[in-house]
Scaffold this motif. Structure first.
Motif, PDB file in Angstrom:
ATOM      1  N   GLN A  85      -0.493   2.034 -14.984  1.00  0.00           N
ATOM      2  CA  GLN A  85      -1.481   0.977 -14.744  1.00  0.00           C
ATOM      3  C   GLN A  85      -1.753   0.184 -16.007  1.00  0.00           C
ATOM      4  O   GLN A  85      -1.900  -1.047 -15.967  1.00  0.00           O
ATOM      5  CB  GLN A  85      -2.779   1.599 -14.221  1.00  0.00           C
ATOM      6  CG  GLN A  85      -3.813   0.583 -13.781  1.00  0.00           C
ATOM      7  CD  GLN A  85      -3.341  -0.269 -12.623  1.00  0.00           C
ATOM      8  OE1 GLN A  85      -2.947   0.257 -11.585  1.00  0.00           O
ATOM      9  NE2 GLN A  85      -3.362  -1.587 -12.791  1.00  0.00           N
ATOM     10  N   GLU A 113       1.124  -2.205 -16.544  1.00  0.00           N
ATOM     11  CA  GLU A 113       1.014  -3.347 -15.628  1.00  0.00           C
ATOM     12  C   GLU A 113      -0.055  -4.322 -16.109  1.00  0.00           C
ATOM     13  O   GLU A 113       0.135  -5.546 -16.019  1.00  0.00           O
ATOM     14  CB  GLU A 113       0.690  -2.850 -14.226  1.00  0.00           C
ATOM     15  CG  GLU A 113       1.826  -2.092 -13.560  1.00  0.00           C
ATOM     16  CD  GLU A 113       1.455  -1.582 -12.188  1.00  0.00           C
ATOM     17  OE1 GLU A 113       0.348  -1.927 -11.711  1.00  0.00           O
ATOM     18  OE2 GLU A 113       2.256  -0.843 -11.577  1.00  0.00           O
ATOM     19  N   THR A 124       8.243  -5.321 -19.776  1.00  0.00           N
ATOM     20  CA  THR A 124       7.330  -4.943 -18.697  1.00  0.00           C
ATOM     21  C   THR A 124       7.160  -6.076 -17.708  1.00  0.00           C
ATOM     22  O   THR A 124       7.186  -5.879 -16.484  1.00  0.00           O
ATOM     23  CB  THR A 124       5.965  -4.542 -19.280  1.00  0.00           C
ATOM     24  OG1 THR A 124       6.137  -3.466 -20.212  1.00  0.00           O
ATOM     25  CG2 THR A 124       5.019  -4.093 -18.183  1.00  0.00           C
ATOM     26  N   ARG A 125       6.987  -7.296 -18.217  1.00  0.00           N
ATOM     27  CA  ARG A 125       6.826  -8.449 -17.335  1.00  0.00           C
ATOM     28  C   ARG A 125       8.087  -8.671 -16.489  1.00  0.00           C
ATOM     29  O   ARG A 125       8.015  -8.909 -15.277  1.00  0.00           O
ATOM     30  CB  ARG A 125       6.528  -9.705 -18.156  1.00  0.00           C
ATOM     31  CG  ARG A 125       5.168  -9.674 -18.827  1.00  0.00           C
ATOM     32  CD  ARG A 125       4.952 -10.918 -19.701  1.00  0.00           C
ATOM     33  NE  ARG A 125       4.836 -12.128 -18.917  1.00  0.00           N
ATOM     34  CZ  ARG A 125       3.719 -12.573 -18.347  1.00  0.00           C
ATOM     35  NH1 ARG A 125       2.604 -11.875 -18.466  1.00  0.00           N
ATOM     36  NH2 ARG A 125       3.695 -13.694 -17.669  1.00  0.00           N
ATOM     37  N   GLN A 185       8.686  -5.922 -13.721  1.00  0.00           N
ATOM     38  CA  GLN A 185       7.906  -6.183 -12.514  1.00  0.00           C
ATOM     39  C   GLN A 185       8.478  -7.368 -11.742  1.00  0.00           C
ATOM     40  O   GLN A 185       8.525  -7.352 -10.507  1.00  0.00           O
ATOM     41  CB  GLN A 185       6.450  -6.454 -12.890  1.00  0.00           C
ATOM     42  CG  GLN A 185       5.696  -5.246 -13.416  1.00  0.00           C
ATOM     43  CD  GLN A 185       4.284  -5.595 -13.818  1.00  0.00           C
ATOM     44  OE1 GLN A 185       4.040  -6.330 -14.767  1.00  0.00           O
ATOM     45  NE2 GLN A 185       3.329  -5.076 -13.076  1.00  0.00           N
ATOM     46  N   ASN A 242       9.075  -0.711  -9.917  1.00  0.00           N
ATOM     47  CA  ASN A 242       7.791  -0.011  -9.828  1.00  0.00           C
ATOM     48  C   ASN A 242       7.654   0.870 -11.056  1.00  0.00           C
ATOM     49  O   ASN A 242       8.423   1.820 -11.251  1.00  0.00           O
ATOM     50  CB  ASN A 242       7.735   0.828  -8.549  1.00  0.00           C
ATOM     51  CG  ASN A 242       6.370   1.454  -8.329  1.00  0.00           C
ATOM     52  OD1 ASN A 242       5.924   2.309  -9.087  1.00  0.00           O
ATOM     53  ND2 ASN A 242       5.688   1.034  -7.277  1.00  0.00           N
TER      54      ASN A 242
END
Length: 461
Positions: A124, A127, A390-391, A394, A399
């Motif tokens: 989390q 994200e 990370t961007r 996603q 996931n």
């Protein structure tokens, strides 16, 4: 069961008490909802704690444990979850054979050593970090017991760096035959903590633009990003080529970009690929070429697209011979002349019927610059790449929670294999040690005594 009953009765008593306050207007309805949800979270965490401690106790009392593992201590740990802190007491064991120390409950649950967060919290946070600052990433998780930005940085540097450009797929489809495949590339200028600027590359592969949608979205786009070293970025183009060969069999490939050397190298690296200069940078250099003459950039732009290189060369010849051109204007003219001349063929290819254009500049602004370079900030090399990955992870449909869980299972399997290999080596060394000692003792006997050894080994003493 008694503990569960006590907790349930206490929660019900508080629930009805607060409900009566709401009816008598001594408590707001929303506060009642919040209090009830908080009590529910606390009850669930207590149930989980009781269950885990009971499981630990049952193993401690088992005969298997008494035979193989010795109890050394009972220690308490606190793990931050998405719903609050979970505090559990568990037993610290020592393996009687290997003399290794461990928490069995931690191994079963997959809790990482010295980590206060569960994998769900780390996922989390990653994200949240993809679109927000480190501090905002923490405050977006309301019940988290950790408030340190350093903890977020450690997660970004450690877990974020593992994220690949392509999420793992269990079943890969057969390569799809396609007539034309499109690749677009550009870079973002990111400021680093050592006062330097470096390129964060962005490359994406797609099947074209969906003209039926007013927004013209890309069809099956897949993205690659990273701070790839080297002049030609062969590592990056190898990843792109592997993706293309796995998923497509294209007849033609169009690569669009601003004409940088690393992008042109991609056109040489990928088979059946043609480089086309994007119109955004063409307009930019046409404006630079028309310095001092307002409105001429549109004419230069149409000349370049039409392949009228002789008109453009005549224009520059006149401008360079103009005595009124200043030194700074002359410098801009030289840059524009070199750019338009070197990319003349790539500019003309914009007129190809099956070429749709390039939106790399907009993608850079939306997916990289928005987080990495839109604000005055200095990044570390690992931090910038981790956030960018990370961007993009996603964006590619990955996931993060599933990925971290898969990596954890992979690490546990590797650890088991390593432990098994170590046990085999220990047994092998012991066997070799005693074999060598017996061989030395046997060789030291006289000839007759050796025969007696042989007879005793074969038929018994």
């Amino acid at each position: 069961m008694n503990i569960l009953q006590q907790m349930s009765e206490q929660m019900w008593a508080n629930f009805t008490k607060n409900g009566e306050k709401v009816l008598y207007q001594d408590l707001a309805f929303d506060d009642w909802i919040e209090n009830t949800m908080a009590a529910g979270r606390k009850l669930c965490l207590n149930l989980i704690r009781v269950f885990l401690e009971e499981a630990d106790r049952q193993f401690k009392e088992s005969e298997i444990r008494k035979d193989k593992f010795a109890i050394k201590a009972i220690r308490e740990t606190t793990k931050s979850t998405l719903y609050g802190d979970l505090t559990v007491k568990r037993t610290y064991y020592q393996n009687k054979e290997t003399r290794a120390y461990f928490f069995l409950l931690d191994k079963v649950l997959g809790w990482q050593k010295y980590s206060r967060m569960t994998l769900g919290v780390k996922a989390q946070i990653l994200e949240n970090v993809a679109g927000h600052t480190y501090q905002e990433a923490l405050t977006m998780i309301p019940h988290l017991g950790i408030h340190s930005k350093t903890a977020v940085m450690n997660i970004v540097h450690r877990e974020g760096q593992q994220l690949p450009n392509e999420p793992s797929v269990t079943e890969k489809p057969a390569p799809k035959p396609i007539q034309t495949l499109f690749i677009e590339a550009d870079e973002d200028h990111v400021a680093y903590q050592d006062s330097t600027n470096r390129f964060m590359k962005l490359v994406y592969v797609h099947e074209g633009y969906d003209v039926t949608d007013p927004r013209h979205p890309l069809i099956k786009a897949h993205y690659f990003t990273g701070n790839y070293p080297g002049k030609d970025n062969e590592e990056l183009w190898t990843e792109v080529l592997d993706y293309i060969e796995t998923n497509y069999r294209p007849e033609k490939v169009y690569l669009s970009g601003d004409g940088a050397q690393w992008i042109k190298h991609g056109a040489d690296f990928i088979p059946h690929c043609t480089f086309i200069l994007d119109r955004f940078h063409l307009r930019k250099y046409c404006k630079k070429a028309s310095v001092g003459i307002a409105g001429l950039d549109r004419t230069l732009y149409h000349w370049a697209l039409a392949g009228q290189t002789n008109f453009i060369q005549d224009y520059f010849r006149v401008r360079f011979s103009d005595p009124t051109v200043t030194v700074s204007q002359c410098h801009s003219l030289k840059q524009a002349a070199k750019y338009l001349t070197n990319n003349a063929a790539a500019i003309c290819d914009n007129r190809l019927e099956d070429y749709h254009g390039c939106s790399a500049e907009g993608h850079i602004s939306h997916y990289l610059s928005r987080r990495l370079s839109s604000r005055p900030q200095g990044w570390s090399l690992v931090g910038a790449q981790s956030v960018a990955r990370t961007r993009i992870f996603q964006l590619n449909g990955g996931n993060i929670t599933n990925f971290l869980q898969a990596e954890q299972l992979k690490a546990l399997k590797q650890e088991k294999i390593s432990q098994f290999d170590r046990r085999l080596n220990v047994r092998k060394n012991i066997k070799n040690k005693y074999y060598e000692q017996a061989q030395a003792a046997f060789s030291g006997h006289l000839r007759g005594h050796r025969s007696l050894w042989q007879h005793g080994l074969q038929v018994g003493w």
